[in-house]
Design a protein around this motif. Structure first.
Motif, PDB file in Angstrom:
ATOM      1  N   ARG A 105       1.015  -1.167   0.050  1.00 31.20           N
ATOM      2  CA  ARG A 105       0.083  -0.001  -0.040  1.00 31.20           C
ATOM      3  C   ARG A 105       0.763   1.216   0.106  1.00 31.20           C
ATOM      4  O   ARG A 105       0.671   2.303  -0.588  1.00 31.20           O
ATOM      5  N   GLU A 109       0.859   4.046  -2.938  1.00 27.76           N
ATOM      6  CA  GLU A 109       0.302   5.571  -2.964  1.00 27.76           C
ATOM      7  C   GLU A 109       1.548   6.430  -3.376  1.00 27.76           C
ATOM      8  O   GLU A 109       1.239   7.309  -4.130  1.00 27.76           O
ATOM      9  N   LYS A 112       1.324   6.169  -7.200  1.00 27.06           N
ATOM     10  CA  LYS A 112       0.169   6.854  -7.884  1.00 27.06           C
ATOM     11  C   LYS A 112       0.445   8.569  -7.725  1.00 27.06           C
ATOM     12  O   LYS A 112       0.230   9.245  -8.565  1.00 27.06           O
ATOM     13  N   GLY A 140      -2.811  -7.298  -6.586  1.00 30.73           N
ATOM     14  CA  GLY A 140      -3.757  -6.367  -5.723  1.00 30.73           C
ATOM     15  C   GLY A 140      -3.220  -4.788  -6.268  1.00 30.73           C
ATOM     16  O   GLY A 140      -2.265  -4.634  -6.911  1.00 30.73           O
ATOM     17  N   GLY A 141      -4.338  -4.027  -6.736  1.00 32.67           N
ATOM     18  CA  GLY A 141      -4.248  -2.922  -7.511  1.00 32.67           C
ATOM     19  C   GLY A 141      -5.429  -2.326  -8.020  1.00 32.67           C
ATOM     20  O   GLY A 141      -6.411  -2.902  -7.858  1.00 32.67           O
ATOM     21  N   THR A 142      -5.311  -1.392  -8.901  1.00 30.25           N
ATOM     22  CA  THR A 142      -6.157  -0.764  -9.590  1.00 30.25           C
ATOM     23  C   THR A 142      -6.740  -1.872 -10.714  1.00 30.25           C
ATOM     24  O   THR A 142      -5.912  -2.545 -11.234  1.00 30.25           O
ATOM     25  N   HIS A 143      -8.000  -1.817 -11.345  1.00 30.64           N
ATOM     26  CA  HIS A 143      -8.580  -2.560 -12.441  1.00 30.64           C
ATOM     27  C   HIS A 143      -7.773  -2.018 -13.627  1.00 30.64           C
ATOM     28  O   HIS A 143      -7.229  -2.770 -14.486  1.00 30.64           O
ATOM     29  N   GLY A 164      -8.279  -7.574  -5.665  1.00 35.58           N
ATOM     30  CA  GLY A 164      -8.814  -6.524  -5.031  1.00 35.58           C
ATOM     31  C   GLY A 164      -7.825  -5.315  -4.967  1.00 35.58           C
ATOM     32  O   GLY A 164      -6.954  -5.362  -5.868  1.00 35.58           O
ATOM     33  N   GLU A 165      -8.197  -4.246  -4.263  1.00 34.79           N
ATOM     34  CA  GLU A 165      -7.222  -3.077  -4.057  1.00 34.79           C
ATOM     35  C   GLU A 165      -5.915  -3.408  -3.585  1.00 34.79           C
ATOM     36  O   GLU A 165      -5.596  -4.586  -3.111  1.00 34.79           O
ATOM     37  N   SER A 166      -5.196  -2.522  -3.627  1.00 35.94           N
ATOM     38  CA  SER A 166      -3.627  -2.418  -3.273  1.00 35.94           C
ATOM     39  C   SER A 166      -3.571  -3.325  -2.015  1.00 35.94           C
ATOM     40  O   SER A 166      -4.297  -3.260  -0.842  1.00 35.94           O
ATOM     41  N   SER A 168      -4.045  -6.476  -1.648  1.00 38.02           N
ATOM     42  CA  SER A 168      -4.863  -7.714  -1.859  1.00 38.02           C
ATOM     43  C   SER A 168      -3.971  -8.979  -2.133  1.00 38.02           C
ATOM     44  O   SER A 168      -4.467 -10.112  -1.847  1.00 38.02           O
TER      45      SER A 168
END
Length: 287
Positions: A105, A109, A112, A140-143, A164-166, A168
């Motif tokens: 995570r 960030e 990003k 894990g991350g964005t689609h 799923g999200e970061s 996961s």
């Protein structure tokens, strides 16, 4: 269509994974802390090597990494000459290290904020899976980042799944390791019980392997456990590192993992027997 990619970390997993990217038609630049390993890889596969993660990552569409732990990952990403300093906007960093969800995570960030993507993508399948291009990759991350990356990851994978999200992907790998630890302890006890009972345990494995007790560990490790062969596969030291991540996350999220904690201590005993680099199936040596 081939992409420009970098691969950081040429250990027992990363070395063959990077090779599969070349076979898939990508232009690959590698970095390894020991330059001799990178030189050997280039001599075998072609491509290029870079002196730092930053230089390896510069101008690449995708940057892959497979290193040891959280600290190693942070160093190659954001440390001096880290890859994040060289990545272009819109690129994606794909991390195959088995690390914590927290570091995933954190790196997500920072990526990003810098305008590029980050996927935590630990793998299952071991050295053989890496060499054969048959790894299972949990992401894990964005689609959007996943859709952009999945076909490239597929160069060395039989399955690539967005969980799923970061973070996961790392959490799913923890589930995987909990399952393996418990299965191997149960298999060790069963085999030793069968030996003590005077059974032909290889024959017993053939029989029960056709029923509800069947597992990958039984199929691939049962008979080598009987033979006392442990000089291959996933090392005890690595499993203990992974289980420490599991137990830390369990304390954070309130999960009770009594069997996993016990098996972790059994692995500590195996380390004390000199089995740091034995395969994880060496749990039977305690018995």
């Amino acid at each position: 269509m081939g992409f420009k990619v970098a691969f950081l970390g040429l250990g027992v997993m990363g070395y063959p994974m990077a090779g599969h990217l070349v076979k898939a038609g990508h232009e690959v630049t590698v970095y390894n802390r020991s330059a001799a390993k990178a030189e050997k890889w280039v001599a075998q596969h072609g491509g290029k090597m870079a002196a730092t993660p930053e230089k390896a990552a510069a101008g690449q569409d995708f940057v892959f990494a497979c290193v040891g732990n959280d600290d190693d990952l942070r160093q190659i990403c954001t440390g001096i000459n880290g890859a994040f300093h060289g990545m272009k906007p819109g690129a994606v960093f794909i991390d195959h290290t088995t690390a914590s969800a927290k570091i995933a995570r954190e790196m997500f960030e920072q990526a990003k904020d810098a305008g590029f993507g980050f996927i935590d993508a630990p793998v299952s399948g071991g050295q053989a899976g890496a060499e054969n291009g048959q790894l299972t990759v949990m992401c894990g991350g964005t689609h959007g980042d996943f859709e952009q990356s999945k076909d490239v990851i597929a160069a060395f994978a039989k399955a690539v799944t967005l969980m799923g999200e970061s973070g996961s992907g790392q959490l799913t790998k923890m589930v995987n390791q909990v399952c393996i630890a418990g299965l191997l302890q149960g298999l060790s006890e069963a085999l030793k019980f069968g030996m003590n009972a005077g059974l032909d345990v290889n024959k017993a494995l053939d029989v029960i392997g056709k029923g509800a007790a069947q597992s990958w560990q039984m199929d691939n490790r049962g008979k080598t456990m009987v033979e006392g062969k442990f000089d291959f596969g996933f090392a005890v030291d690595w499993m203990r590192k992974d289980l420490s991540l599991v137990l830390e996350e369990a304390r954070r999220n309130g999960s009770q993992l009594p069997v996993t904690a016990l098996v972790d201590q059994f692995y500590a005993e195996v380390q004390g027997m000199g089995g740091q680099r034995w395969d994880t199936s060496s749990l039977i040596k305690r018995l």
